[in-house]
Design a protein around this motif. Structure first.
Motif, short mmCIF file in Angstrom:
data_model
loop_
_atom_site.label_atom_id
_atom_site.label_comp_id
_atom_site.label_asym_id
_atom_site.label_seq_id
_atom_site.Cartn_x
_atom_site.Cartn_y
_atom_site.Cartn_z
N ASN A 118 0.87 -1.19 0.08
CA ASN A 118 -0.36 -0.30 0.07
C ASN A 118 0.88 1.34 -0.24
O ASN A 118 1.64 1.47 0.82
CB ASN A 118 -0.47 -0.29 0.89
CG ASN A 118 -2.07 1.42 1.97
OD1 ASN A 118 -1.47 2.21 1.24
ND2 ASN A 118 -3.17 0.87 1.45
N PRO A 119 0.66 2.32 -1.10
CA PRO A 119 1.98 2.89 -0.88
C PRO A 119 1.24 4.29 -0.07
O PRO A 119 2.27 5.01 0.48
CB PRO A 119 1.12 3.56 -2.28
CG PRO A 119 0.56 2.74 -3.47
CD PRO A 119 0.18 1.67 -2.27
N ALA A 154 4.84 4.49 7.03
CA ALA A 154 6.28 3.81 7.96
C ALA A 154 7.92 4.21 7.48
O ALA A 154 8.02 4.63 8.48
CB ALA A 154 5.84 2.64 7.54
N ALA A 155 7.84 4.80 6.49
CA ALA A 155 9.06 5.37 6.10
C ALA A 155 9.23 6.24 6.85
O ALA A 155 10.38 6.66 7.08
CB ALA A 155 9.69 5.12 4.42
N VAL A 196 11.48 -0.59 6.11
CA VAL A 196 11.31 0.34 4.75
C VAL A 196 11.90 1.48 5.13
O VAL A 196 11.14 2.39 4.29
CB VAL A 196 9.36 0.38 5.85
CG1 VAL A 196 9.58 0.88 7.30
CG2 VAL A 196 9.13 0.86 4.74
N SER A 197 12.73 1.73 5.99
CA SER A 197 13.46 3.47 5.90
C SER A 197 14.63 3.54 5.12
O SER A 197 15.58 2.21 5.18
CB SER A 197 13.80 3.61 7.49
OG SER A 197 15.08 4.40 7.52
N SER A 198 14.66 4.00 4.17
CA SER A 198 16.13 4.40 3.49
C SER A 198 17.13 4.65 4.91
O SER A 198 18.48 4.96 4.14
CB SER A 198 16.19 5.42 2.90
OG SER A 198 15.03 6.97 3.04
N GLY A 248 6.15 -5.41 0.33
CA GLY A 248 6.02 -5.20 -1.02
C GLY A 248 7.75 -6.45 -1.25
O GLY A 248 7.91 -6.36 -1.96
N TYR A 249 7.97 -7.08 -0.15
CA TYR A 249 9.01 -7.63 -0.09
C TYR A 249 8.79 -8.34 -1.60
O TYR A 249 7.07 -9.90 -0.57
CB TYR A 249 9.75 -8.25 1.10
CG TYR A 249 10.79 -8.53 1.06
CD1 TYR A 249 12.40 -7.81 0.70
CD2 TYR A 249 11.55 -10.09 1.38
CE1 TYR A 249 13.43 -7.93 0.27
CE2 TYR A 249 12.56 -10.99 0.68
CZ TYR A 249 13.73 -10.10 1.34
OH TYR A 249 15.17 -10.29 0.60
N PRO A 250 9.29 -8.76 -2.04
CA PRO A 250 9.22 -10.23 -2.86
C PRO A 250 9.20 -11.79 -2.41
O PRO A 250 8.30 -12.46 -2.17
CB PRO A 250 10.60 -10.87 -4.00
CG PRO A 250 11.75 -10.13 -3.42
CD PRO A 250 10.76 -9.16 -2.92
N TRP A 251 9.51 -12.53 -1.19
CA TRP A 251 9.72 -13.50 -0.44
C TRP A 251 9.42 -14.38 -0.89
O TRP A 251 8.94 -15.55 -0.78
CB TRP A 251 7.98 -13.55 0.43
CG TRP A 251 7.94 -12.16 1.65
CD1 TRP A 251 7.21 -11.34 0.85
CD2 TRP A 251 8.81 -12.11 2.33
NE1 TRP A 251 7.44 -10.50 2.41
CE2 TRP A 251 8.27 -11.29 3.29
CE3 TRP A 251 9.19 -12.94 3.46
CZ2 TRP A 251 8.47 -11.23 4.42
CZ3 TRP A 251 9.94 -13.08 4.65
CH2 TRP A 251 8.70 -11.48 5.47
#
Length: 211
Positions: A5-6, A12-13, A74-76, A102-105
């Motif tokens: 979810n963008p 969160a970021a 999630v944090s750059s 978003g992670y491919p897992w």
């Protein structure tokens, strides 16, 4: 897998970027004690995923033990500091900036998954997270997980202020019922993990193996 979810990702970021932007490392640079105690369940050369890895204290230490480590957060800002820590320690970690959805897992891909204080997850997100952890482990793969129990709300020395985000033995047994339980321990300890986790804490640790 649900798409990320963008709006949730951005929120969160931003939250974690603010927490990580101060000088130093919020949770320190030493690995979590539960992880260190149980790392003997993993062997050099195995592939391991560190979930919501923050500033890299756990992933970098795992790489120092000779493991092939993937890690995401999630944090750059946190990932940038994790990369810096890996460089300083002379190890390579495959870092990604991503949230849980978003992670491919990749399925059946990891010999180990490390999930240390991933209690940003509300019950719905936690259900998706735990399901993905189970699927991404290879048969024989090991999960090392630590979190706070509801009693942590009394100590207030780290973790979320929401009982719904905290772990009980029953919750973890249900979530990983199909796995071989190697150890589950509910206990209290004084922990010193930077300024983020500091003081008397109500903890639970899990070590489990995919059948």
């Amino acid at each position: 897998m649900a798409d990320s979810n963008p709006t949730a990702f951005t929120d969160a970021a931003q939250t974690w970027n603010r927490r990580f932007e101060a000088d130093g490392y919020l949770f320190g640079t030493e690995p979590n004690a539960w992880l260190r105690e149980h790392a003997g369940l993993l062997r050099r050369g195995q592939r391991v995923l560190s979930v919501a890895d923050g500033e890299g204290r756990n992933s970098v230490w795992l790489a120092q033990q000779g493991l092939a480590v993937d890690a995401f957060d999630v944090s750059s800002v946190g990932v940038a500091k994790a990369r810096q820590l890996a460089t300083e320690r002379g190890v390579a970690v495959n870092f990604a900036i991503s949230d849980v959805d978003g992670y491919p897992w990749p399925e059946n891909a990891y010999d180990g998954v490390v999930a240390i204080f991933v209690q940003f997850a509300d019950p719905a997100l936690r259900e998706r997270l735990f399901a993905r952890i189970r699927r991404c482990l290879r048969p024989g793969g090991v999960l090392l997980l630590q979190g706070y129990t509801p009693k942590q709300l009394e100590y207030k020395t780290g973790g979320p202020p929401y009982a719904s985000h905290l772990y009980t033995p029953e919750l973890l047994r249900d979530a990983f019922a199909g796995m071989e339980l190697l150890e589950m321990r509910e206990y209290e300890a004084v922990i010193q993990e930077g300024s983020g986790h500091h003081g008397r804490s109500a903890l639970i640790g899990l070590a489990a193996r995919r059948r």
